[in-house]
Design a protein around this motif. Structure first.
Motif, short mmCIF file in Angstrom:
data_model
loop_
_atom_site.label_atom_id
_atom_site.label_comp_id
_atom_site.label_asym_id
_atom_site.label_seq_id
_atom_site.Cartn_x
_atom_site.Cartn_y
_atom_site.Cartn_z
N PHE A 12 35.91 38.98 39.69
CA PHE A 12 36.81 40.00 40.23
C PHE A 12 36.20 41.40 40.13
CE2 PHE A 12 39.38 36.49 38.57
CZ PHE A 12 40.05 36.11 39.71
N ASN A 276 46.29 39.04 48.90
CA ASN A 276 45.92 39.19 47.49
C ASN A 276 46.73 40.29 46.82
OD1 ASN A 276 44.01 37.14 47.52
ND2 ASN A 276 42.33 38.51 48.06
N VAL A 280 49.61 40.04 43.57
CA VAL A 280 49.64 40.89 42.39
C VAL A 280 50.94 41.68 42.33
CG1 VAL A 280 48.48 42.76 41.15
CG2 VAL A 280 47.12 41.04 42.36
N GLY A 339 38.02 35.61 33.80
CA GLY A 339 38.01 36.84 34.58
C GLY A 339 36.93 37.77 34.08
N LEU A 354 41.46 44.86 39.49
CA LEU A 354 41.22 43.55 40.08
C LEU A 354 40.74 43.74 41.52
CD1 LEU A 354 44.66 41.91 39.12
CD2 LEU A 354 42.65 42.26 37.65
N GLY A 356 40.55 42.65 45.17
CA GLY A 356 41.36 41.80 46.03
C GLY A 356 40.82 41.69 47.43
N VAL A 360 37.85 37.02 47.90
CA VAL A 360 38.61 36.49 46.76
C VAL A 360 39.76 35.62 47.26
CG1 VAL A 360 40.07 37.10 44.78
CG2 VAL A 360 38.00 38.43 45.27
N ARG A 362 43.37 33.97 47.07
CA ARG A 362 44.65 34.30 46.45
C ARG A 362 44.96 33.36 45.28
NH1 ARG A 362 50.46 36.00 48.95
NH2 ARG A 362 51.74 35.38 47.18
N LEU A 365 43.44 34.65 42.10
CA LEU A 365 44.20 35.77 41.54
C LEU A 365 45.49 35.29 40.88
CD1 LEU A 365 43.97 38.78 44.04
CD2 LEU A 365 43.43 38.81 41.60
#
Length: 387
Positions: A12, A276, A280, A339, A354, A356, A360, A362, A365
């Motif tokens: 990340f 993403n 979050v 992470g 992070l 996103g 990346v 989802r 995450l």
């Protein structure tokens, strides 16, 4: 209790960022290794990178695109040194990279007719103060603050100044209005997860006109030169790079661009990043301790997602304690292998960051978020035992 599910790809970092899903070194098998970048093959690869960039981003046909040295930093510096000084300048700054461009213009180029509009981390300056008769330098997305400009509506269509936009963590993840951007820069290692050290600069016809009609008062380093004898160096915008590029990195960038095309192009890339952020945001809404550094959803970045500590205990502590809490969380997460590179930027308020961007998943995450709760509890418990 430790969560049962772990991210499949626990990467990340906000740059260099995660490679595209399914990437392996086999993707680089066709790289033009051991070949000159000036060979027929080398030039074809570089030209292809420019052409695919134009296609994915939807850059107009009469906008020039070049591959330049030194990542996004080199691309921005090239623009500042080559174009500024013809008229007054408005500088926008709300995080560390914007602050860097302010420093370069005022302390290195030492230009005098400069206005600076600043805001703290998590906020935007008043965009309505920008004068369309002046050049403006700004970041589209604040990589270290998680704050982006919401759109290009604040940029006048009939402006006489140039807009110089550092879009390094925005390109390929946000909708950039090309008619409002005269100079746009980014680097390969952000949203598409390419390798470092290569930058891109995109020039509008207005920017080209400035290059061909204005000569700065200072000497121009070779790495920044875009003109020769008062005319644009057209070869630069066909892949004839100023210095020797890594053909391995070029191949990696081509692979990322082909992946982007294969999943649906720019709309799909934007959708992945926004999804993403949504994951979050859903978690933050129910969190007792985590909040967004960018409080307004309208300016919240879907790529560099910056989290702050909002709980009463953290708010009662100083930055030193909050910073130590963040460091301990980051170490715990790295030790567990769930992470990596999650610490906030060194100049930003203590918290977590992070990435996103579109590379990346989802699901990764979503798997990470319960681990943040676990790490926070563990770190706070150990910290309370020492303070």
């Amino acid at each position: 209790m430790k969560p049962a599910v772990r991210p499949q790809v626990p990467l990340f970092s906000s740059g260099p960022c995660a490679k595209r899903p399914g990437w392996t070194p086999a993707a680089l098998a066709d790289a033009a290794l051991g070949r000159s970048h000036r060979s027929t093959l080398g030039k074809a690869k570089l030209a292809e990178a420019i052409d695919r960039t134009r296609a994915v981003l939807g850059v107009p046909a009469d906008w020039r695109i070049a591959i330049v040295p030194a990542s996004d930093t080199g691309a921005v510096e090239m623009a500042l040194w080559s174009l500024l000084g013809a008229r007054g300048i408005d500088l926008l700054s709300w995080e560390s990279f914007g602050e860097g461009w302010v420093n370069d213009v005022t302390k290195q180029l030492k230009l005098k007719d400069v206005r600076t509009f600043e805001a703290g981390y998590g906020q935007l300056p008043d965009l309505g103060e920008v004068d369309p008769a002046r050049d403006v330098v700004f970041t589209w997305n604040g990589t270290t603050s998680g704050v982006r400009v919401p759109d290009g509506d604040w940029i006048a269509a009939d402006r006489t100044g140039l807009t110089i936009c550092d879009a390094t963590s925005a390109a390929f993840a946000m909708d950039l209005p090309w008619d409002k951007l005269d100079v746009t820069t980014f680097s390969w290692q952000k949203v598409l997860g390419g390798e470092a050290a290569h930058g891109m600069i995109i020039l509008s016809p207005r920017a080209v006109e400035r290059l061909e009609t204005y000569t700065p008062a200072w000497p121009m380093p070779k790495l920044f030169r875009m003109t020769a004898k008062g005319k644009l160096n057209e070869g630069l915008f066909k892949g004839e790079t100023i210095n020797t590029p890594s053909m391995l990195c070029v191949e990696d960038y081509l692979d990322a661009l082909k992946w982007a095309e294969g999943i649906g192009g720019l709309p799909a890339l934007i959708a992945r990043s926004e999804s993403n952020l949504a994951a979050v945001a859903q978690w933050v809404e129910g969190s007792e301790w985590a909040g967004f550094l960018a409080e307004s959803a309208a300016v919240r970045s879907p790529t560099s997602i910056c989290l702050s500590f909002k709980d009463t205990w953290c708010q009662a502590q100083n930055d030193g304690v909050r910073g130590e809490l963040s460091k301990r969380m980051v170490k715990l997460l790295e030790k567990e292998g769930v992470g990596f590179d999650l610490g906030s930027y060194r100049d930003a308020p203590p918290g977590l960051r992070l990435w996103g961007g579109a590379t990346v998943e989802r699901s990764d995450l979503e798997a990470l978020l319960p681990w943040l709760d676990w790490a926070r509890d563990e770190a706070k418990t150990s910290l309370l035992a020492t303070v």
